[in-house]
Design a protein around this motif. Structure first.
Motif, PDB file in Angstrom:
ATOM      1  N   ARG A   1     -92.596   3.105  15.762  1.00 46.83           N
ATOM      2  CA  ARG A   1     -92.231   1.714  16.057  1.00 46.83           C
ATOM      3  C   ARG A   1     -90.725   1.528  15.986  1.00 46.83           C
ATOM      4  NH1 ARG A   1     -96.833   0.663  12.674  1.00 46.83           N
ATOM      5  NH2 ARG A   1     -95.422   0.183  10.961  1.00 46.83           N
ATOM      6  N   LEU A   2     -90.078   2.193  15.044  1.00 45.07           N
ATOM      7  CA  LEU A   2     -88.623   2.118  14.923  1.00 45.07           C
ATOM      8  C   LEU A   2     -87.944   2.703  16.157  1.00 45.07           C
ATOM      9  CD1 LEU A   2     -86.208   1.375  13.146  1.00 45.07           C
ATOM     10  CD2 LEU A   2     -86.370   3.655  12.132  1.00 45.07           C
ATOM     11  N   SER A   3     -88.462   3.807  16.669  1.00 40.66           N
ATOM     12  CA  SER A   3     -87.862   4.401  17.867  1.00 40.66           C
ATOM     13  C   SER A   3     -88.088   3.507  19.092  1.00 40.66           C
ATOM     14  CB  SER A   3     -88.395   5.811  18.103  1.00 40.66           C
ATOM     15  OG  SER A   3     -89.777   5.795  18.299  1.00 40.66           O
ATOM     16  N   LEU A   4     -89.233   2.836  19.161  1.00 43.48           N
ATOM     17  CA  LEU A   4     -89.468   1.880  20.248  1.00 43.48           C
ATOM     18  C   LEU A   4     -88.497   0.707  20.156  1.00 43.48           C
ATOM     19  CD1 LEU A   4     -91.168   1.057  22.675  1.00 43.48           C
ATOM     20  CD2 LEU A   4     -92.731  -0.064  21.093  1.00 43.48           C
ATOM     21  N   ALA A   5     -88.252   0.212  18.942  1.00 48.06           N
ATOM     22  CA  ALA A   5     -87.282  -0.872  18.756  1.00 48.06           C
ATOM     23  C   ALA A   5     -85.874  -0.404  19.130  1.00 48.06           C
ATOM     24  CB  ALA A   5     -87.317  -1.353  17.309  1.00 48.06           C
TER      25      ALA A   5
ATOM     26  N   ASP B   1     -85.945  -2.139  34.566  1.00 47.89           N
ATOM     27  CA  ASP B   1     -85.745  -0.747  34.192  1.00 47.89           C
ATOM     28  C   ASP B   1     -87.062  -0.155  33.698  1.00 47.89           C
ATOM     29  OD1 ASP B   1     -82.925  -0.693  34.620  1.00 47.89           O
ATOM     30  OD2 ASP B   1     -82.665  -1.766  32.741  1.00 47.89           O
ATOM     31  N   LYS B   2     -87.210   1.152  33.886  1.00 50.39           N
ATOM     32  CA  LYS B   2     -88.367   1.883  33.373  1.00 50.39           C
ATOM     33  C   LYS B   2     -87.866   2.905  32.362  1.00 50.39           C
ATOM     34  CE  LYS B   2     -91.103   1.802  37.604  1.00 50.39           C
ATOM     35  NZ  LYS B   2     -91.725   2.649  38.637  1.00 50.39           N
ATOM     36  N   PHE B   3     -88.515   2.938  31.209  1.00 51.09           N
ATOM     37  CA  PHE B   3     -88.143   3.896  30.171  1.00 51.09           C
ATOM     38  C   PHE B   3     -89.354   4.714  29.769  1.00 51.09           C
ATOM     39  CE2 PHE B   3     -84.841   0.749  29.808  1.00 51.09           C
ATOM     40  CZ  PHE B   3     -83.708   1.514  29.575  1.00 51.09           C
ATOM     41  N   LYS B   4     -89.092   5.893  29.229  1.00 56.90           N
ATOM     42  CA  LYS B   4     -90.158   6.774  28.773  1.00 56.90           C
ATOM     43  C   LYS B   4     -89.753   7.357  27.420  1.00 56.90           C
ATOM     44  CE  LYS B   4     -91.141  11.219  30.257  1.00 56.90           C
ATOM     45  NZ  LYS B   4     -91.379  12.216  31.302  1.00 56.90           N
ATOM     46  N   ILE B   5     -90.710   7.403  26.495  1.00 64.27           N
ATOM     47  CA  ILE B   5     -90.485   8.057  25.207  1.00 64.27           C
ATOM     48  C   ILE B   5     -91.468   9.217  25.098  1.00 64.27           C
ATOM     49  CG2 ILE B   5     -90.533   7.867  22.711  1.00 64.27           C
ATOM     50  CD1 ILE B   5     -89.951   4.962  22.903  1.00 64.27           C
ATOM     51  N   GLU B   6     -90.935  10.402  24.852  1.00 64.30           N
ATOM     52  CA  GLU B   6     -91.764  11.578  24.603  1.00 64.30           C
ATOM     53  C   GLU B   6     -91.563  11.994  23.159  1.00 64.30           C
ATOM     54  OE1 GLU B   6     -91.795  14.963  27.320  1.00 64.30           O
ATOM     55  OE2 GLU B   6     -90.630  13.694  28.677  1.00 64.30           O
ATOM     56  N   PHE B   7     -92.629  11.971  22.375  1.00 64.14           N
ATOM     57  CA  PHE B   7     -92.553  12.426  20.992  1.00 64.14           C
ATOM     58  C   PHE B   7     -92.816  13.924  20.975  1.00 64.14           C
ATOM     59  CE2 PHE B   7     -93.540   7.910  20.628  1.00 64.14           C
ATOM     60  CZ  PHE B   7     -92.516   7.513  19.774  1.00 64.14           C
ATOM     61  N   THR B   8     -91.826  14.683  20.516  1.00 62.28           N
ATOM     62  CA  THR B   8     -91.913  16.140  20.542  1.00 62.28           C
ATOM     63  C   THR B   8     -92.407  16.720  19.227  1.00 62.28           C
ATOM     64  OG1 THR B   8     -89.585  16.295  19.922  1.00 62.28           O
ATOM     65  CG2 THR B   8     -90.103  16.335  22.276  1.00 62.28           C
TER      66      THR B   8
ATOM     67  N   PRO C   1     -76.165  10.300  30.525  1.00 61.90           N
ATOM     68  CA  PRO C   1     -76.109   8.943  29.965  1.00 61.90           C
ATOM     69  C   PRO C   1     -77.425   8.173  29.988  1.00 61.90           C
ATOM     70  CG  PRO C   1     -75.062   9.010  32.108  1.00 61.90           C
ATOM     71  CD  PRO C   1     -75.425  10.416  31.767  1.00 61.90           C
ATOM     72  N   TRP C   2     -78.464   8.717  30.611  1.00 64.03           N
ATOM     73  CA  TRP C   2     -79.748   8.020  30.653  1.00 64.03           C
ATOM     74  C   TRP C   2     -80.790   8.676  29.753  1.00 64.03           C
ATOM     75  CZ3 TRP C   2     -76.910   9.003  35.127  1.00 64.03           C
ATOM     76  CH2 TRP C   2     -76.336   7.870  35.683  1.00 64.03           C
ATOM     77  N   THR C   3     -80.358   9.605  28.907  1.00 65.72           N
ATOM     78  CA  THR C   3     -81.264  10.308  28.008  1.00 65.72           C
ATOM     79  C   THR C   3     -80.746  10.183  26.584  1.00 65.72           C
ATOM     80  OG1 THR C   3     -81.756  11.891  29.763  1.00 65.72           O
ATOM     81  CG2 THR C   3     -82.354  12.524  27.539  1.00 65.72           C
ATOM     82  N   PHE C   4     -81.664   9.909  25.654  1.00 69.72           N
ATOM     83  CA  PHE C   4     -81.305   9.751  24.251  1.00 69.72           C
ATOM     84  C   PHE C   4     -82.260  10.593  23.413  1.00 69.72           C
ATOM     85  CE2 PHE C   4     -80.227   5.987  26.604  1.00 69.72           C
ATOM     86  CZ  PHE C   4     -78.908   5.759  26.245  1.00 69.72           C
ATOM     87  N   HIS C   5     -81.710  11.342  22.470  1.00 72.44           N
ATOM     88  CA  HIS C   5     -82.506  12.192  21.593  1.00 72.44           C
ATOM     89  C   HIS C   5     -82.623  11.513  20.233  1.00 72.44           C
ATOM     90  CE1 HIS C   5     -82.256  15.405  24.541  1.00 72.44           C
ATOM     91  NE2 HIS C   5     -80.965  15.118  24.646  1.00 72.44           N
ATOM     92  N   VAL C   6     -83.818  11.546  19.660  1.00 77.22           N
ATOM     93  CA  VAL C   6     -84.082  10.926  18.365  1.00 77.22           C
ATOM     94  C   VAL C   6     -84.292  12.041  17.345  1.00 77.22           C
ATOM     95  CG1 VAL C   6     -85.552   9.353  17.073  1.00 77.22           C
ATOM     96  CG2 VAL C   6     -85.164   8.966  19.511  1.00 77.22           C
ATOM     97  N   TYR C   7     -83.537  11.971  16.243  1.00 79.83           N
ATOM     98  CA  TYR C   7     -83.627  12.987  15.196  1.00 79.83           C
ATOM     99  C   TYR C   7     -84.113  12.357  13.897  1.00 79.83           C
ATOM    100  CZ  TYR C   7     -80.925  16.032  18.253  1.00 79.83           C
ATOM    101  OH  TYR C   7     -80.504  16.795  19.299  1.00 79.83           O
TER     102      TYR C   7
ATOM    103  N   SER D   1     -85.803   8.302  27.702  1.00 75.41           N
ATOM    104  CA  SER D   1     -85.045   8.416  28.945  1.00 75.41           C
ATOM    105  C   SER D   1     -85.338   7.240  29.858  1.00 75.41           C
ATOM    106  CB  SER D   1     -85.372   9.731  29.653  1.00 75.41           C
ATOM    107  OG  SER D   1     -86.754   9.827  29.898  1.00 75.41           O
ATOM    108  N   LYS D   2     -84.316   6.876  30.629  1.00 74.17           N
ATOM    109  CA  LYS D   2     -84.450   5.832  31.631  1.00 74.17           C
ATOM    110  C   LYS D   2     -84.861   6.521  32.925  1.00 74.17           C
ATOM    111  CE  LYS D   2     -81.814   2.261  34.031  1.00 74.17           C
ATOM    112  NZ  LYS D   2     -82.080   2.686  35.392  1.00 74.17           N
ATOM    113  N   LYS D   3     -85.875   5.985  33.582  1.00 70.89           N
ATOM    114  CA  LYS D   3     -86.374   6.568  34.813  1.00 70.89           C
ATOM    115  C   LYS D   3     -85.753   5.854  36.011  1.00 70.89           C
ATOM    116  CE  LYS D   3     -88.845   9.451  34.299  1.00 70.89           C
ATOM    117  NZ  LYS D   3     -88.420  10.815  34.055  1.00 70.89           N
TER     118      LYS D   3
END
Length: 104
Positions: free
Chosen positions: A58-62, A42-49, A11-17, A27-29
């Motif tokens: 910017r849309l994924s950050l929003a 809260d701390k969040f992290k975005i990894e672009f794969t 529940p703390w991880t989200f995948h962007v397609y 993901s929430k850290k």
């Protein structure tokens, strides 16, 4: 534009397609027991794969900010839940009035 999927088992991880390609993982850290229990920080992290246009980044950050505000903001302590419960102010006021009347 983009599709955000949050697996039920994580529940703390989200995948962007972007179409069928996974382009990012949000993901929430974990911040630690005390910080998680007593604050709303809260701390969040975005990894672009995969390579992604800056407008979609910017849309994924929003989207991450929206996820934070919908699912992780507004955690209240037990005291705050009791105080903000519907009708609790009237019950407390009535109890104070009865207590004052008994003292007079």
């Amino acid at each position: 534009q983009l599709k955000v999927v949050g697996p039920i088992w994580s529940p703390w991880t989200f995948h962007v397609y972007d179409g069928r390609n996974k382009v990012a993982v949000m993901s929430k850290k974990w911040s630690g027991l005390l910080k998680e229990a007593y604050t709303d920080a809260d701390k969040f992290k975005i990894e672009f794969t995969a390579p992604l246009a800056s407008s979609k980044k910017r849309l994924s950050l929003a989207a991450l900010m929206l996820i934070d505000s919908l699912y992780f903001e507004g955690k209240k302590s037990v005291f705050n839940h009791l105080v903000s419960a519907p009708g609790i102010q009237q019950i407390v006021l009535l109890a104070v009035m009865v207590w004052l009347q008994a003292r007079l």
